[in-house]
Design an enzyme around this catalytic site. Structure first.
Site, PDB file in Angstrom:
ATOM      1  N   LEU A 205       7.593  -3.600   1.769  1.00 45.10           N
ATOM      2  CA  LEU A 205       6.933  -2.308   2.026  1.00 45.10           C
ATOM      3  C   LEU A 205       5.601  -2.556   2.715  1.00 45.10           C
ATOM      4  CD1 LEU A 205       7.237  -0.568  -1.468  1.00 45.10           C
ATOM      5  CD2 LEU A 205       8.451   0.100   0.614  1.00 45.10           C
ATOM      6  N   HIS A 206       5.331  -1.835   3.803  1.00 41.06           N
ATOM      7  CA  HIS A 206       3.999  -1.969   4.402  1.00 41.06           C
ATOM      8  C   HIS A 206       3.572  -0.758   5.213  1.00 41.06           C
ATOM      9  CE1 HIS A 206       6.460  -2.987   7.895  1.00 41.06           C
ATOM     10  NE2 HIS A 206       5.411  -2.698   8.630  1.00 41.06           N
ATOM     11  N   ARG A 207       4.462   0.245   5.373  1.00 33.01           N
ATOM     12  CA  ARG A 207       4.087   1.402   6.210  1.00 33.01           C
ATOM     13  C   ARG A 207       2.887   2.121   5.611  1.00 33.01           C
ATOM     14  NH1 ARG A 207       6.186   0.672  10.855  1.00 33.01           N
ATOM     15  NH2 ARG A 207       8.203  -0.256  10.501  1.00 33.01           N
ATOM     16  N   ARG A 240      -1.522  -5.973   3.492  1.00 32.43           N
ATOM     17  CA  ARG A 240      -1.994  -4.592   3.384  1.00 32.43           C
ATOM     18  C   ARG A 240      -1.528  -3.960   2.063  1.00 32.43           C
ATOM     19  NH1 ARG A 240      -1.929  -1.059   8.068  1.00 32.43           N
ATOM     20  NH2 ARG A 240      -2.572   0.964   7.296  1.00 32.43           N
ATOM     21  N   ASP A 283      10.785  -0.602   4.171  1.00 36.98           N
ATOM     22  CA  ASP A 283      10.384   0.408   5.148  1.00 36.98           C
ATOM     23  C   ASP A 283      10.151  -0.261   6.510  1.00 36.98           C
ATOM     24  OD1 ASP A 283       7.945  -0.873   4.755  1.00 36.98           O
ATOM     25  OD2 ASP A 283       6.926   0.885   3.923  1.00 36.98           O
TER      26      ASP A 283
END
Ligand code: UD1
Length: 361
Positions: A205-207, A240, A283
């Site tokens: 996940l990083h969006r 992030r 994502d």
């Protein structure tokens, strides 16, 4: 005289797109490829280790831009790359994917009158809150040649009025990288994955839309904890995402539930995790494609995808935190995953790119 080609690499998903093209160009006496690394990603496992996995020599130019706001990153890359492009005067600039550096270098090329190619052109999520969608629109509007991965991309460009002669469908180049190091991936699986449960899921996940909003992140974490009870999860955490999880005190909740939180891993190790997974929750854009290629169920935590072929032909399905558990259960039902590989997703894309450059002279 061979044609000098700049290949722009910036962030993690770019390296597996640049590597096969670098090798195919380097093997052809008609071309002299040079990798330009903008430095958008700089952690070893997000950058240099991936290039090393894919046997790409150290970049000819390193712009060292690093992190920053969108304008800082895009503007910084433009200022630094303009100097390199003016000094080196390549015959072609190839930009890949949809990150800030992609749009930045395409703008430099277009304004210097250097022929610019976009590899992975034509993808559209039609969601302009995604920074990548803006980068895709800008890059496609100003590039001279558009290399697309799938028919939907060709249709999007035609609908935007792009002349057909600019467009060549070359297929999905990331899968060339997979085929190039498949034996190493399989070897790594026997070693690294030995410590994992027999059946597990992989999470990435990083969006910004998922990880920057604390309420959404909390919901996602709750859904992952519920899933962990049924399918043990391995989660290589993007820097992030790590910052956001720690700031929201969610890191310890995931850890306490037994989710294996690990550092981001380079390409071969990551793909070794994916090939052994029962399902993948993500994502990412690229992971939707890799799982389709491998026939592994993929649950994408997004309301839309710029890669619809992974849903219509592949193993991907869009989901939300509230229904993630039910969707994973459904995806794991035996026999439900009839799928096929989209045309030209065959490990031969770099060859088609080189042929197209030659044809265009
Ligand atoms: C960028 C791309 C995104 C791509 C993703 C893959 C844009 C707009 N976004 O998002 O399309 O899917 O890369 O990862 O270009 N950081 C590190 N080390 C690094 C890189 C980043 O610690 O090597 C941290 C920094 O704190 C940085 C944050 O991660 O501020 C986000 O990095 P950034 O490059 O801005 O965007 P990504 O979220 O990685």
């Amino acid at each position: 005289m061979s044609s000098r080609v700049h290949l722009i690499a910036a962030a993690r998903p770019n390296f597996m797109k640049v590597a096969p093209l670098y090798h195919a160009l380097a093997a052809d006496p008609g071309f002299d490829p040079a990798v330009v690394h903008t430095g958008q990603h700089y952690d070893a496992n997000m950058s240099d280790a991936i290039l090393a996995d894919l046997r790409v020599p150290p970049p000819a130019h390193h712009l060292g831009i690093g992190s920053g706001s969108h304008a800082e990153q895009t503007g910084g890359v433009m200022i630094a790359y303009e100097k390199v492009a003016m000094a080196d005067r390549p015959d072609w600039i190839v930009v890949v994917g949809d990150v800030n550096s992609t749009a930045a270098c395409a703008m430099v090329g277009a304004k210097l009158g250097i022929r610019t190619v976009h590899l992975e052109a034509g993808l559209r999520s039609r969601d302009r809150t995604m920074p990548e969608e803006i980068n895709r629109l800008v890059t496609d509007a100003i590039s001279d040649v558009l290399w697309t991965p799938s028919p939907d991309a060709d249709e999007n460009l035609a609908a935007e009025g792009v002349p057909a002669e600019k467009v060549t469908r070359v297929g999905n180049i990331m899968l060339d990288s997979f085929e190039m190091v498949r034996p190493q991936i399989e070897l790594e699986r026997r070693g690294f994955a030995a410590g994992l449960p027999e059946r597990y899921g992989v999470v990435t996940l990083h969006r910004p839309s998922n990880v920057d909003d604390p309420a959404q992140l909390q919901q996602l974490c709750t859904a992952l904890v519920a899933l962990q009870h049924e399918l043990p999860l391995v989660f290589p955490v993007h820097p992030r995402t790590r910052q956001r999880l720690e700031a929201a005190n969610l890191w310890s909740m995931l850890e306490a539930a037994g989710i294996r939180l690990i550092e981001p891993v380079p390409y071969i190790r990551f793909m070794s995790l994916v090939i052994g997974a029962a399902a993948v929750v993500t994502d990412s854009g690229g992971v939707q494609e890799e799982t389709t290629y491998l026939g592994i169920p993929c649950l994408t935590l997004r309301p839309n995808t710029e890669r619809p072929v992974t849903v219509t032909e592949g193993t991907n399905r869009l989901t939300r935190p509230e229904i993630l558990l039910a969707d994973v259960r459904a995806a794991l039902q035996p026999g439900l995953n009839g799928h096929r590989r989209p045309e030209h997703w065959d490990g031969q894309t770099a060859r088609r790119c080189v042929e197209d450059l030659k044809r265009r002279g």
